[in-house]
Design an enzyme around this catalytic site. Structure first.
Site, PDB file in Angstrom:
ATOM      1  N   GLU A  85      34.614  29.369   9.033  1.00  0.00           N
ATOM      2  CA  GLU A  85      35.749  28.624   8.735  1.00  0.00           C
ATOM      3  C   GLU A  85      36.554  29.342   7.487  1.00  0.00           C
ATOM      4  O   GLU A  85      36.033  29.601   6.422  1.00  0.00           O
ATOM      5  CB  GLU A  85      35.282  27.246   8.276  1.00  0.00           C
ATOM      6  CG  GLU A  85      36.450  26.236   8.156  1.00  0.00           C
ATOM      7  CD  GLU A  85      36.011  24.789   7.758  1.00  0.00           C
ATOM      8  OE1 GLU A  85      35.004  24.496   8.352  1.00  0.00           O
ATOM      9  OE2 GLU A  85      36.587  24.259   7.039  1.00  0.00           O
ATOM     10  N   LYS A 278      30.307  16.523   4.995  1.00  0.00           N
ATOM     11  CA  LYS A 278      30.466  18.081   5.836  1.00  0.00           C
ATOM     12  C   LYS A 278      31.073  18.911   5.030  1.00  0.00           C
ATOM     13  O   LYS A 278      30.516  20.118   5.021  1.00  0.00           O
ATOM     14  CB  LYS A 278      31.333  17.428   6.886  1.00  0.00           C
ATOM     15  CG  LYS A 278      31.607  18.603   8.094  1.00  0.00           C
ATOM     16  CD  LYS A 278      32.754  19.818   7.648  1.00  0.00           C
ATOM     17  CE  LYS A 278      32.925  20.810   8.718  1.00  0.00           C
ATOM     18  NZ  LYS A 278      33.756  21.822   8.390  1.00  0.00           N
ATOM     19  N   ASP A 294      16.672  27.936   7.661  1.00  0.00           N
ATOM     20  CA  ASP A 294      16.744  26.983   8.818  1.00  0.00           C
ATOM     21  C   ASP A 294      17.870  25.936   8.408  1.00  0.00           C
ATOM     22  O   ASP A 294      17.507  25.085   8.016  1.00  0.00           O
ATOM     23  CB  ASP A 294      15.620  26.294   9.431  1.00  0.00           C
ATOM     24  CG  ASP A 294      15.705  25.565  10.601  1.00  0.00           C
ATOM     25  OD1 ASP A 294      16.533  25.383  10.923  1.00  0.00           O
ATOM     26  OD2 ASP A 294      14.610  25.298  11.173  1.00  0.00           O
ATOM     27  N   HIS A 391      44.362  25.387   3.717  1.00  0.00           N
ATOM     28  CA  HIS A 391      43.648  25.606   4.795  1.00  0.00           C
ATOM     29  C   HIS A 391      44.525  26.235   5.624  1.00  0.00           C
ATOM     30  O   HIS A 391      44.020  27.284   6.243  1.00  0.00           O
ATOM     31  CB  HIS A 391      43.306  24.182   5.471  1.00  0.00           C
ATOM     32  CG  HIS A 391      42.225  24.193   6.456  1.00  0.00           C
ATOM     33  ND1 HIS A 391      41.075  24.462   6.386  1.00  0.00           N
ATOM     34  CD2 HIS A 391      42.444  24.207   7.817  1.00  0.00           C
ATOM     35  CE1 HIS A 391      40.395  24.633   7.372  1.00  0.00           C
ATOM     36  NE2 HIS A 391      41.309  24.405   8.445  1.00  0.00           N
TER      37      HIS A 391
END
Ligand code: MEV
Length: 436
Positions: A85, A278, A294, A391
């Site tokens: 991202e 998130k 992991d 962004h």
């Protein structure tokens, strides 16, 4: 209709690719050359990657970025971040720089206990089972000694083994609940091996005993839990509220108030909490992946923890007391710095080396900081400029690559968009104008 294929794993890599192409692509497809273009010319390195999983036919690159200036408990770190991202590494770096001049991040490991269960069914008398379990507990533990010997030398091992009656949740359901300290290993293999040994000993002992009055416990499965609320780390930042003043647009108090409202919304509103968390995981996962851990286990455990009070809520919290702004988060992280990929993957080894070869608890602290920094950066943008400005700026190169801009065009358009707002349409138009 596709034919199923048997013995596929025995095919050579070339045969696998040919099978894939002939079944899913037409003869003019460039699929084969795309796959091959990602092979590593270093054959040993390629073989290492081939052998990580079954049926490897190529590699899948993720960017490996670095975010400098993370001051954590007084020491400076540059964080390795593996993420696709566009804005995440930039946001992490910004937050790091912001807090670097305000005392940096403070962390503490609250606990490092991991947990696993032998899940079984028992239809007999639970009181009899309980006293029987206490009698055989030493034998159950003794049977794991060959497995725990090395871990004990490193200061870890099995901490406790107890019988848990879960019949209120499901008829006849019991657990042998085992807690572990796995030191610098994530410990999944160690834990699962111990649990399987305990299950097997339990089965053997109960088969040969009359103590349970003819009722035989039936083992369902033995597995660690990725819910690790007792493997917990805290990361926090704090400063005087006036130090939060942003570019003359907001006073420190105004910013702190809005920031705390944003956090409070995520504490009470699950729709917002999921997106808020998130953002935390953007930082957490990037460092977890770069250090060969992991991330699915981490994700599952973290989100379960976010719902521990009966509803899904923000992992982070903020307060303003006596002029001191504080922003913090407790997060469960079962991580390893030995075993697994950590000694195998050259990029993982490099990532751990640049972090100063941390112990697992130190890596927990670093990862928690990456999450908190990311959350701070997101909330700062959201409550001030809005998220899209930064962004889309970071996404600009992706758009330019997607629409086929060459190197010179990219340079010119990056300049152009320093003073113009970025949207897909605006970039397409600007490229067209440039070419015209
Ligand atoms: C985007 O990847 C993450 C954010 O949506 C997080 C947030 O909203 O807090 C910006």
């Amino acid at each position: 209709m596709q034919q199923s294929v048997s013995g596929f794993s025995k095919f050579s890599k070339a045969e696998k690719i040919n099978w894939l192409i002939s079944n899913y692509f037409n003869e003019n497809s460039d699929a084969k050359s795309v796959l091959k273009s990602y092979w590593n010319s270093n054959e040993k390195l390629q073989q290492l990657h081939d052998e990580f999983i079954e049926n490897t036919i190529s590699n899948f690159y993720m960017p490996f970025g670095i975010a400098p200036n993370f001051l954590i408990n007084g020491a400076l770190y540059t964080l390795p971040m593996t993420i696709e991202e566009s804005s995440v590494v930039a946001a992490a770096s910004n937050a790091a720089k912001f807090w670097w001049s305000r005392g940096g991040f403070k962390t503490s490991v609250i606990s490092t206990t991991k947990i696993g269960h032998v899940h079984f069914m028992f239809e007999g008398n639970s009181t009899i089972l309980k006293s029987y379990f206490e009698n055989i507990k030493p034998q159950l533990l003794e049977s794991t000694k060959p497995l725990t010997k090395n871990m004990e030398k490193r200061g870890g091992g099995i901490l406790d083994l107890k019988l848990v009656d879960c019949t209120k949740k499901m008829s006849h359901y019991f657990q042998l609940e085992t807690t572990f300290e796995t030191k610098d290993a994530m410990g999944a293999n160690f834990i699962n091996s111990c649990l399987e040994q305990i299950a097997s000993t339990f089965e053997t002992l109960t088969q040969n005993s009359n103590a349970l009055k003819g009722y035989q416990p039936k083992i369902v499965m033995s597995i660690l839990s990725n819910y690790v609320p007792e493997c917990l780390v805290r990361a926090e930042v704090s400063c005087r509220v006036d130090e939060l003043t942003l570019d003359g647009h907001f006073s420190g108090e105004e910013f702190a108030e809005k920031f705390m409202q944003a956090v409070r919304i995520a504490e009470v509103e699950p729709y917002r909490a999921v997106t808020h968390n998130k953002g935390i995981m953007n930082g957490v996962d990037a460092v977890v992946i770069a250090t060969g851990n992991d991330f699915r286990a981490v994700e599952a455990g973290v989100h379960a923890y976010a719902a521990k009070d009966g509803h899904y809520a923000s992992l982070s919290h903020a307060s303003l007391d006596n002029g001191i702004f504080k922003f913090w988060m407790d997060i469960p992280l079962a991580l390893g710095t030995v075993g697994g990929l950590t000694g195998l993957h050259p990029m993982v080894k490099l990532a751990l080396e640049m972090l100063g070869k941390p112990s697992a608890p130190q890596l927990m602290e670093i990862v928690a900081v990456a999450g908190l920094a990311q959350n701070f950066a997101a909330l700062r943008s959201l409550t001030t400029t809005g998220i899209q400005k930064g962004h889309m700026k970071m996404h600009l190169l992706n758009i330019l690559n997607q629409i086929g801009a060459n190197t010179t065009e990219k340079e010119q358009l990056v300049q152009h968009f320093k003073t113009n707002s970025v949207s897909h349409r605006a970039v397409v138009d600007a490229l067209k104008n440039l070419r015209d």
